[in-house]
Structures are given as structure tokens and as C-alpha cells.
Design a protein around this motif. Sequence first.
Motif, PDB file in Angstrom:
ATOM      1  N   ARG A  14      16.760  10.353  78.827  1.00  0.00           N
ATOM      2  CA  ARG A  14      16.584   9.424  77.705  1.00  0.00           C
ATOM      3  C   ARG A  14      17.473   8.199  77.867  1.00  0.00           C
ATOM      4  O   ARG A  14      17.051   7.073  77.610  1.00  0.00           O
ATOM      5  CB  ARG A  14      16.874  10.125  76.388  1.00  0.00           C
ATOM      6  CG  ARG A  14      15.829  11.178  76.053  1.00  0.00           C
ATOM      7  CD  ARG A  14      16.206  11.960  74.839  1.00  0.00           C
ATOM      8  NE  ARG A  14      15.759  11.242  73.657  1.00  0.00           N
ATOM      9  CZ  ARG A  14      15.940  11.671  72.423  1.00  0.00           C
ATOM     10  NH1 ARG A  14      16.589  12.783  72.197  1.00  0.00           N
ATOM     11  NH2 ARG A  14      15.498  10.965  71.401  1.00  0.00           N
ATOM     12  N   ILE A  18      16.496   4.236  78.174  1.00  0.00           N
ATOM     13  CA  ILE A  18      17.087   3.190  77.336  1.00  0.00           C
ATOM     14  C   ILE A  18      17.691   2.101  78.207  1.00  0.00           C
ATOM     15  O   ILE A  18      17.555   0.904  77.911  1.00  0.00           O
ATOM     16  CB  ILE A  18      18.138   3.791  76.380  1.00  0.00           C
ATOM     17  CG1 ILE A  18      17.457   4.731  75.378  1.00  0.00           C
ATOM     18  CG2 ILE A  18      18.912   2.700  75.658  1.00  0.00           C
ATOM     19  CD1 ILE A  18      18.412   5.632  74.607  1.00  0.00           C
ATOM     20  N   GLN A  21      15.046  -0.108  79.142  1.00  0.00           N
ATOM     21  CA  GLN A  21      14.673  -0.981  78.025  1.00  0.00           C
ATOM     22  C   GLN A  21      15.631  -2.165  77.929  1.00  0.00           C
ATOM     23  O   GLN A  21      15.203  -3.299  77.692  1.00  0.00           O
ATOM     24  CB  GLN A  21      14.720  -0.210  76.703  1.00  0.00           C
ATOM     25  CG  GLN A  21      13.569   0.731  76.475  1.00  0.00           C
ATOM     26  CD  GLN A  21      13.722   1.440  75.142  1.00  0.00           C
ATOM     27  OE1 GLN A  21      14.601   2.281  74.982  1.00  0.00           O
ATOM     28  NE2 GLN A  21      12.863   1.099  74.203  1.00  0.00           N
ATOM     29  N   ALA A  45      15.013  -0.137  71.199  1.00  0.00           N
ATOM     30  CA  ALA A  45      16.175   0.372  71.939  1.00  0.00           C
ATOM     31  C   ALA A  45      17.211   0.945  70.978  1.00  0.00           C
ATOM     32  O   ALA A  45      17.823   1.989  71.251  1.00  0.00           O
ATOM     33  CB  ALA A  45      16.781  -0.737  72.793  1.00  0.00           C
ATOM     34  N   ALA A  48      16.059   4.294  69.819  1.00  0.00           N
ATOM     35  CA  ALA A  48      16.216   5.276  70.895  1.00  0.00           C
ATOM     36  C   ALA A  48      17.670   5.736  71.005  1.00  0.00           C
ATOM     37  O   ALA A  48      17.947   6.924  71.163  1.00  0.00           O
ATOM     38  CB  ALA A  48      15.729   4.686  72.216  1.00  0.00           C
ATOM     39  N   LEU A  49      18.612   4.808  70.907  1.00  0.00           N
ATOM     40  CA  LEU A  49      20.035   5.169  70.935  1.00  0.00           C
ATOM     41  C   LEU A  49      20.410   6.014  69.719  1.00  0.00           C
ATOM     42  O   LEU A  49      21.187   6.970  69.839  1.00  0.00           O
ATOM     43  CB  LEU A  49      20.906   3.916  70.987  1.00  0.00           C
ATOM     44  CG  LEU A  49      21.105   3.308  72.360  1.00  0.00           C
ATOM     45  CD1 LEU A  49      21.823   1.963  72.241  1.00  0.00           C
ATOM     46  CD2 LEU A  49      21.883   4.251  73.265  1.00  0.00           C
TER      47      LEU A  49
END
Length: 93
Positions: A14, A18, A21, A45, A48-49
Motif C-alpha cells: 500500500r 501511495i 501516487q 493520496a 490512502a495514507l
Amino acid sequence: MHGYSADKQAYLTRLRRIEGQIRGLQRMVEEDAYCIDILTQVSAATRALQAVALGLLEDHIGHCVAEAVSSGGPQAEEKVKEASAAIARLVRS
């Protein structure tokens, strides 16, 4: 052993996604992409974080905090305070 150890590869995958990205965002700025398109990707982004952070927090509470609480003593209180502080940082971000 850390709470996330069982899912370490998934977290790394993951985080690498990122990272890609973020490189894409840099490229968009270099190529003078439309502002809203860049902001949309920044938002993706960021989400996602946040998902990684929430997963790590869940693993920490489920493993590290739970283990400390079951053992008792001052370490249990320390781990709960540590988790609370981490939650507060995530809420503020």
C-alpha cells in the motif's frame, strides 16, 4: 514483535502504491496539470495514507495495547495513553 507484523507485506504494498501516487502528483505539477485534477489526486493520496494509519492503529490496539492491558501494571496505562495520543493526532490531521 509489532502489531502490524502479520500484515507487513500488505502495508508495504500500500505504501509503495501511495509513493507512486505522490510521484504522479509531482509529474502533474511539472506538466502544469489543471489545479482541480491535482487536488483530486492529493485527496486520494491523503485518504490512502489515512487508511494505512487507521490499519496500523487498529493493529497497535489489538496487539500492543491489548497485550499490555492483559499484563497489567504501569505499562498498560502507558500504552493506552500512547494510543489515545495517536488517535488525537490522526483526528487533528
